[in-house]
Scaffold this motif. Structure first.
Motif, PDB file in Angstrom:
ATOM      1  N   LEU A   1      26.198 -26.754   6.621  1.00 50.79           N
ATOM      2  CA  LEU A   1      25.023 -25.770   6.276  1.00 50.79           C
ATOM      3  C   LEU A   1      25.031 -25.112   4.970  1.00 50.79           C
ATOM      4  O   LEU A   1      26.340 -24.440   4.751  1.00 50.79           O
ATOM      5  CB  LEU A   1      24.938 -24.881   7.503  1.00 50.79           C
ATOM      6  CG  LEU A   1      24.656 -25.560   8.806  1.00 50.79           C
ATOM      7  CD1 LEU A   1      24.712 -24.456   9.996  1.00 50.79           C
ATOM      8  CD2 LEU A   1      23.426 -26.047   8.802  1.00 50.79           C
ATOM      9  N   GLN A   2      24.297 -24.908   4.046  1.00 60.61           N
ATOM     10  CA  GLN A   2      24.442 -24.302   2.885  1.00 60.61           C
ATOM     11  C   GLN A   2      23.384 -23.091   2.785  1.00 60.61           C
ATOM     12  O   GLN A   2      22.170 -23.565   2.689  1.00 60.61           O
ATOM     13  CB  GLN A   2      24.430 -25.358   1.865  1.00 60.61           C
ATOM     14  CG  GLN A   2      24.348 -24.579   0.330  1.00 60.61           C
ATOM     15  CD  GLN A   2      25.444 -23.582   0.035  1.00 60.61           C
ATOM     16  OE1 GLN A   2      26.766 -24.577  -0.120  1.00 60.61           O
ATOM     17  NE2 GLN A   2      25.617 -22.278  -0.005  1.00 60.61           N
ATOM     18  N   PRO A   3      23.579 -22.035   2.664  1.00 66.54           N
ATOM     19  CA  PRO A   3      22.727 -20.792   2.677  1.00 66.54           C
ATOM     20  C   PRO A   3      22.176 -20.922   1.242  1.00 66.54           C
ATOM     21  O   PRO A   3      23.324 -20.870  -0.005  1.00 66.54           O
ATOM     22  CB  PRO A   3      23.325 -19.466   3.067  1.00 66.54           C
ATOM     23  CG  PRO A   3      24.673 -20.094   3.853  1.00 66.54           C
ATOM     24  CD  PRO A   3      25.040 -21.366   3.563  1.00 66.54           C
ATOM     25  N   LEU A   4      21.319 -20.710   1.128  1.00 69.98           N
ATOM     26  CA  LEU A   4      20.604 -20.628  -0.343  1.00 69.98           C
ATOM     27  C   LEU A   4      19.707 -19.301  -0.535  1.00 69.98           C
ATOM     28  O   LEU A   4      18.951 -18.825   0.358  1.00 69.98           O
ATOM     29  CB  LEU A   4      19.445 -21.552  -0.781  1.00 69.98           C
ATOM     30  CG  LEU A   4      20.394 -23.083  -0.694  1.00 69.98           C
ATOM     31  CD1 LEU A   4      18.989 -24.153  -0.934  1.00 69.98           C
ATOM     32  CD2 LEU A   4      21.312 -23.271  -1.653  1.00 69.98           C
ATOM     33  N   ARG A   5      19.950 -18.548  -1.582  1.00 67.39           N
ATOM     34  CA  ARG A   5      19.065 -17.488  -2.097  1.00 67.39           C
ATOM     35  C   ARG A   5      17.879 -17.812  -2.748  1.00 67.39           C
ATOM     36  O   ARG A   5      18.087 -18.497  -3.898  1.00 67.39           O
ATOM     37  CB  ARG A   5      19.828 -16.495  -2.984  1.00 67.39           C
ATOM     38  CG  ARG A   5      19.369 -15.316  -3.161  1.00 67.39           C
ATOM     39  CD  ARG A   5      19.973 -14.570  -4.459  1.00 67.39           C
ATOM     40  NE  ARG A   5      19.293 -13.572  -5.105  1.00 67.39           N
ATOM     41  CZ  ARG A   5      19.631 -12.315  -4.857  1.00 67.39           C
ATOM     42  NH1 ARG A   5      20.553 -11.877  -4.018  1.00 67.39           N
ATOM     43  NH2 ARG A   5      18.862 -11.139  -5.216  1.00 67.39           N
ATOM     44  N   ILE A   6      16.682 -17.631  -2.237  1.00 63.28           N
ATOM     45  CA  ILE A   6      15.449 -18.083  -2.724  1.00 63.28           C
ATOM     46  C   ILE A   6      14.605 -16.692  -3.486  1.00 63.28           C
ATOM     47  O   ILE A   6      14.508 -15.806  -2.900  1.00 63.28           O
ATOM     48  CB  ILE A   6      14.636 -18.501  -1.624  1.00 63.28           C
ATOM     49  CG1 ILE A   6      15.437 -19.618  -0.839  1.00 63.28           C
ATOM     50  CG2 ILE A   6      13.285 -19.234  -2.415  1.00 63.28           C
ATOM     51  CD1 ILE A   6      15.911 -20.882  -1.690  1.00 63.28           C
ATOM     52  N   HIS A   7      14.035 -17.324  -4.683  1.00 59.55           N
ATOM     53  CA  HIS A   7      13.292 -16.232  -5.279  1.00 59.55           C
ATOM     54  C   HIS A   7      11.930 -16.112  -4.874  1.00 59.55           C
ATOM     55  O   HIS A   7      11.320 -17.172  -4.828  1.00 59.55           O
ATOM     56  CB  HIS A   7      13.383 -16.284  -6.944  1.00 59.55           C
ATOM     57  CG  HIS A   7      14.598 -15.966  -7.426  1.00 59.55           C
ATOM     58  ND1 HIS A   7      15.845 -16.928  -7.431  1.00 59.55           N
ATOM     59  CD2 HIS A   7      15.083 -14.566  -7.758  1.00 59.55           C
ATOM     60  CE1 HIS A   7      16.704 -16.058  -8.186  1.00 59.55           C
ATOM     61  NE2 HIS A   7      16.362 -14.769  -8.306  1.00 59.55           N
ATOM     62  N   VAL A   8      11.329 -15.223  -4.309  1.00 54.09           N
ATOM     63  CA  VAL A   8       9.842 -15.221  -3.882  1.00 54.09           C
ATOM     64  C   VAL A   8       9.212 -14.333  -4.732  1.00 54.09           C
ATOM     65  O   VAL A   8       9.560 -13.131  -5.034  1.00 54.09           O
ATOM     66  CB  VAL A   8       9.840 -14.504  -2.269  1.00 54.09           C
ATOM     67  CG1 VAL A   8       8.559 -14.439  -1.603  1.00 54.09           C
ATOM     68  CG2 VAL A   8      10.789 -15.359  -1.304  1.00 54.09           C
ATOM     69  N   CYS A   9       8.316 -15.165  -5.592  1.00 53.09           N
ATOM     70  CA  CYS A   9       7.523 -14.749  -6.700  1.00 53.09           C
ATOM     71  C   CYS A   9       6.254 -14.590  -6.386  1.00 53.09           C
ATOM     72  O   CYS A   9       5.549 -15.263  -5.935  1.00 53.09           O
ATOM     73  CB  CYS A   9       7.813 -15.402  -7.831  1.00 53.09           C
ATOM     74  SG  CYS A   9       9.752 -15.628  -8.289  1.00 53.09           S
ATOM     75  N   TYR A  10       5.630 -13.177  -7.003  1.00 53.79           N
ATOM     76  CA  TYR A  10       4.169 -13.143  -6.744  1.00 53.79           C
ATOM     77  C   TYR A  10       3.675 -13.017  -8.181  1.00 53.79           C
ATOM     78  O   TYR A  10       4.161 -12.135  -9.045  1.00 53.79           O
ATOM     79  CB  TYR A  10       3.838 -11.703  -6.037  1.00 53.79           C
ATOM     80  CG  TYR A  10       4.366 -11.812  -4.596  1.00 53.79           C
ATOM     81  CD1 TYR A  10       3.687 -12.194  -3.645  1.00 53.79           C
ATOM     82  CD2 TYR A  10       5.694 -11.697  -4.244  1.00 53.79           C
ATOM     83  CE1 TYR A  10       4.095 -12.239  -2.367  1.00 53.79           C
ATOM     84  CE2 TYR A  10       6.312 -11.795  -2.980  1.00 53.79           C
ATOM     85  CZ  TYR A  10       5.385 -12.074  -1.928  1.00 53.79           C
ATOM     86  OH  TYR A  10       5.892 -12.129  -0.775  1.00 53.79           O
ATOM     87  N   TRP A  11       2.530 -13.580  -8.466  1.00 53.65           N
ATOM     88  CA  TRP A  11       1.758 -13.757  -9.910  1.00 53.65           C
ATOM     89  C   TRP A  11       0.545 -13.069 -10.024  1.00 53.65           C
ATOM     90  O   TRP A  11      -0.349 -13.208  -9.036  1.00 53.65           O
ATOM     91  CB  TRP A  11       1.852 -15.317 -10.375  1.00 53.65           C
ATOM     92  CG  TRP A  11       3.221 -15.881 -10.102  1.00 53.65           C
ATOM     93  CD1 TRP A  11       3.666 -16.316  -8.818  1.00 53.65           C
ATOM     94  CD2 TRP A  11       4.198 -16.294 -10.984  1.00 53.65           C
ATOM     95  NE1 TRP A  11       4.849 -16.712  -9.040  1.00 53.65           N
ATOM     96  CE2 TRP A  11       5.378 -16.813 -10.273  1.00 53.65           C
ATOM     97  CE3 TRP A  11       4.170 -15.965 -12.301  1.00 53.65           C
ATOM     98  CZ2 TRP A  11       6.288 -17.348 -10.859  1.00 53.65           C
ATOM     99  CZ3 TRP A  11       5.370 -16.716 -13.142  1.00 53.65           C
ATOM    100  CH2 TRP A  11       6.435 -17.043 -12.147  1.00 53.65           C
ATOM    101  N   ARG A  12       0.219 -12.359 -10.938  1.00 54.19           N
ATOM    102  CA  ARG A  12      -0.910 -11.673 -11.080  1.00 54.19           C
ATOM    103  C   ARG A  12      -2.188 -12.359 -11.914  1.00 54.19           C
ATOM    104  O   ARG A  12      -1.656 -13.004 -12.730  1.00 54.19           O
ATOM    105  CB  ARG A  12      -0.750 -10.242 -11.873  1.00 54.19           C
ATOM    106  CG  ARG A  12      -1.908  -9.414 -11.851  1.00 54.19           C
ATOM    107  CD  ARG A  12      -1.810  -8.238 -12.840  1.00 54.19           C
ATOM    108  NE  ARG A  12      -0.521  -7.483 -12.367  1.00 54.19           N
ATOM    109  CZ  ARG A  12       0.061  -6.743 -11.415  1.00 54.19           C
ATOM    110  NH1 ARG A  12      -0.888  -6.354 -10.583  1.00 54.19           N
ATOM    111  NH2 ARG A  12       1.491  -5.981 -11.037  1.00 54.19           N
ATOM    112  N   GLU A  13      -3.368 -12.317 -11.171  1.00 51.10           N
ATOM    113  CA  GLU A  13      -4.450 -12.907 -11.908  1.00 51.10           C
ATOM    114  C   GLU A  13      -4.602 -12.060 -13.303  1.00 51.10           C
ATOM    115  O   GLU A  13      -4.516 -11.083 -13.292  1.00 51.10           O
ATOM    116  CB  GLU A  13      -5.661 -12.575 -11.117  1.00 51.10           C
ATOM    117  CG  GLU A  13      -5.732 -13.496  -9.890  1.00 51.10           C
ATOM    118  CD  GLU A  13      -7.010 -13.277  -8.929  1.00 51.10           C
ATOM    119  OE1 GLU A  13      -7.676 -14.091  -8.862  1.00 51.10           O
ATOM    120  OE2 GLU A  13      -7.148 -12.468  -8.644  1.00 51.10           O
ATOM    121  N   LYS A  14      -4.860 -13.125 -14.565  1.00 54.77           N
ATOM    122  CA  LYS A  14      -5.238 -12.307 -15.692  1.00 54.77           C
ATOM    123  C   LYS A  14      -6.462 -11.684 -15.596  1.00 54.77           C
ATOM    124  O   LYS A  14      -6.264 -10.481 -16.501  1.00 54.77           O
ATOM    125  CB  LYS A  14      -5.470 -13.630 -16.625  1.00 54.77           C
ATOM    126  CG  LYS A  14      -4.161 -14.312 -17.065  1.00 54.77           C
ATOM    127  CD  LYS A  14      -4.388 -15.523 -17.935  1.00 54.77           C
ATOM    128  CE  LYS A  14      -3.133 -16.389 -18.222  1.00 54.77           C
ATOM    129  NZ  LYS A  14      -3.380 -17.546 -18.897  1.00 54.77           N
TER     130      LYS A  14
END
Length: 392
Positions: A219-232
């Motif tokens: 079992l390998q724990p991974l740190r995930i980046h959760v990203c939110y992107w703005r509409e132009k």
């Protein structure tokens, strides 16, 4: 959410360690079966230290593996049952667009398992969903039943029904030791509990627990980046709250896949994430990350620039989550090879939330010695060689 005030008792029919979505649904099924169940959580609820927090998750029938897609009708039924039991909306149907190269094997497998014939080219996709822009050679497949699960709300709902059916939820209690035997003894920071059956669903902490029991799971724990992107330009990208989720398969620039959800959590921000991360210690995951650009973010920026041109190419908000991956990214749902009254649910590899109602049912069935509702071959511990260490 502190555990409700209740008389302290020490003996139960079943103990479940870990009150994330998998452990909570396992406890829910046990309580429905009238088993006196103790659900233990090391952190005070609610918390953001594991893999079940946050406001949204994708639910989809589209899977390249038939053994997952076969479970999804049951999952949808059980999610709807939980909605009815709590009078709470837990799901929004948005549809899901699967993106990938024409003829890509996993994309074709998803299409077959969905039972759909239509494949959308760039023009057809742009007409239906203007925010998406396919590149040369890419196509799309639509999973119309897919949508968004409201994750935090769902976790509270399943725990509420578990307690309503007589279950005992104790949070803020860290498990210190597990002693196997015909009766399993679990020692926590607040007490000692005994039961003839134990189920371990402790997410990234599962590996350490089963090491106590002579089991070395990959079992390998991974740190995930959760990203939110703005509409132009707000509202102009066609990617607002009514847009579909999406998932990429087989893109050369994103070997682990990219997924996205509509603007639900933060108004005007679309959630787009890379389905991979960096190895981490779950005890240190919440440390402030380096300010240096992360290679996963560069992959997302490149994808957004080419396929979602209505979004800014740098994330407006970044959070973190934990995955706990197995080498093949299939779950572990099995009895301990030596202690058959100890059941393990682990390695959900970033795609387990939607399947939690059925995972909980399977872990309940395994614990009670019943024939599981589904073929368990893909989830067996024995698929990994050398997992059983010296006897403890």
């Amino acid at each position: 959410m502190a555990a409700p005030t209740q008389p302290q008792k020490s003996t139960y029919d079943v103990i479940v360690i870990g009150a994330g979505i998998q452990g909570s649904f396992t406890a829910y099924h046990l309580a429905q079966r009238r088993k006196d169940t103790l659900l233990l959580e090391q952190f005070l609820l609610p918390h953001s230290r594991g893999s079940s927090h946050g406001q949204s998750r994708i639910i989809r029938s589209a899977y390249p593996q038939e053994y997952y897609s076969r479970m999804m009708p049951d999952c949808f039924r059980l999610w709807q049952q939980l909605e009815a039991e709590t009078g709470t909306t837990l799901y929004r149907q948005t549809g899901l667009v699967l993106l990938g190269p024409r003829g890509e094997p996993e994309l074709e497998a998803c299409r077959r398992n969905l039972g759909v014939d239509e494949v959308l080219d760039a023009a057809a996709l742009a007409q239906r969903f203007p925010g998406f822009q396919l590149q040369a050679g890419q196509v799309a497949v639509l999973d119309s039943t897919a949508g968004v699960l409201f994750a935090d709300r769902a976790l509270r709902a399943v725990q509420e029904v578990f307690c309503r059916h007589g279950g005992t939820l104790r949070d803020g209690e860290k498990v210190l030791h597990i002693k196997p035997g015909d009766t399993v003894t679990v020692t926590t920071t607040a007490g000692v509990y005994k039961a003839p059956r134990l189920i371990i669903t402790a997410g990234a902490w599962t590996g350490a627990f089963v090491e106590q029991l002579g089991l070395h799971l990959p079992l390998q724990p991974l740190r995930i980046h959760v990203c939110y992107w703005r509409e132009k330009q707000p509202g102009s990208a066609g990617l607002g709250s009514v847009s579909p989720c999406f998932l990429t398969l087989g893109l050369g620039q994103a070997p682990h896949g990219i997924y996205g959800l509509p603007s639900i959590e933060y108004p005007g921000l679309m959630k787009v994430c890379y389905h991979h991360g960096s190895p981490t210690d779950p005890e240190k995951r919440d440390q402030v990350p380096s300010s240096a650009p992360h290679p996963d973010t560069a992959i997302l920026s490149s994808f957004i620039s080419s396929c979602l041109p209505g979004l800014e190419t740098q994330p407006a908000v970044m959070e973190t989550c934990l995955y706990t991956n197995t080498p093949d990214e299939d779950f572990i749902l099995d009895r301990h090879p030596k202690f058959s009254n100890i059941v393990i649910g682990a390695g959900f590899s970033g795609h387990g939330f939607k399947l939690a109602p059925v995972v909980g049912k399977l872990l309940c069935e395994l614990s009670l010695g019943e024939e599981p509702s589904y073929n368990m071959a893909h989830f067996a511990i024995t698929r990994f060689p050398g997992v059983l260490g010296a006897a403890q």
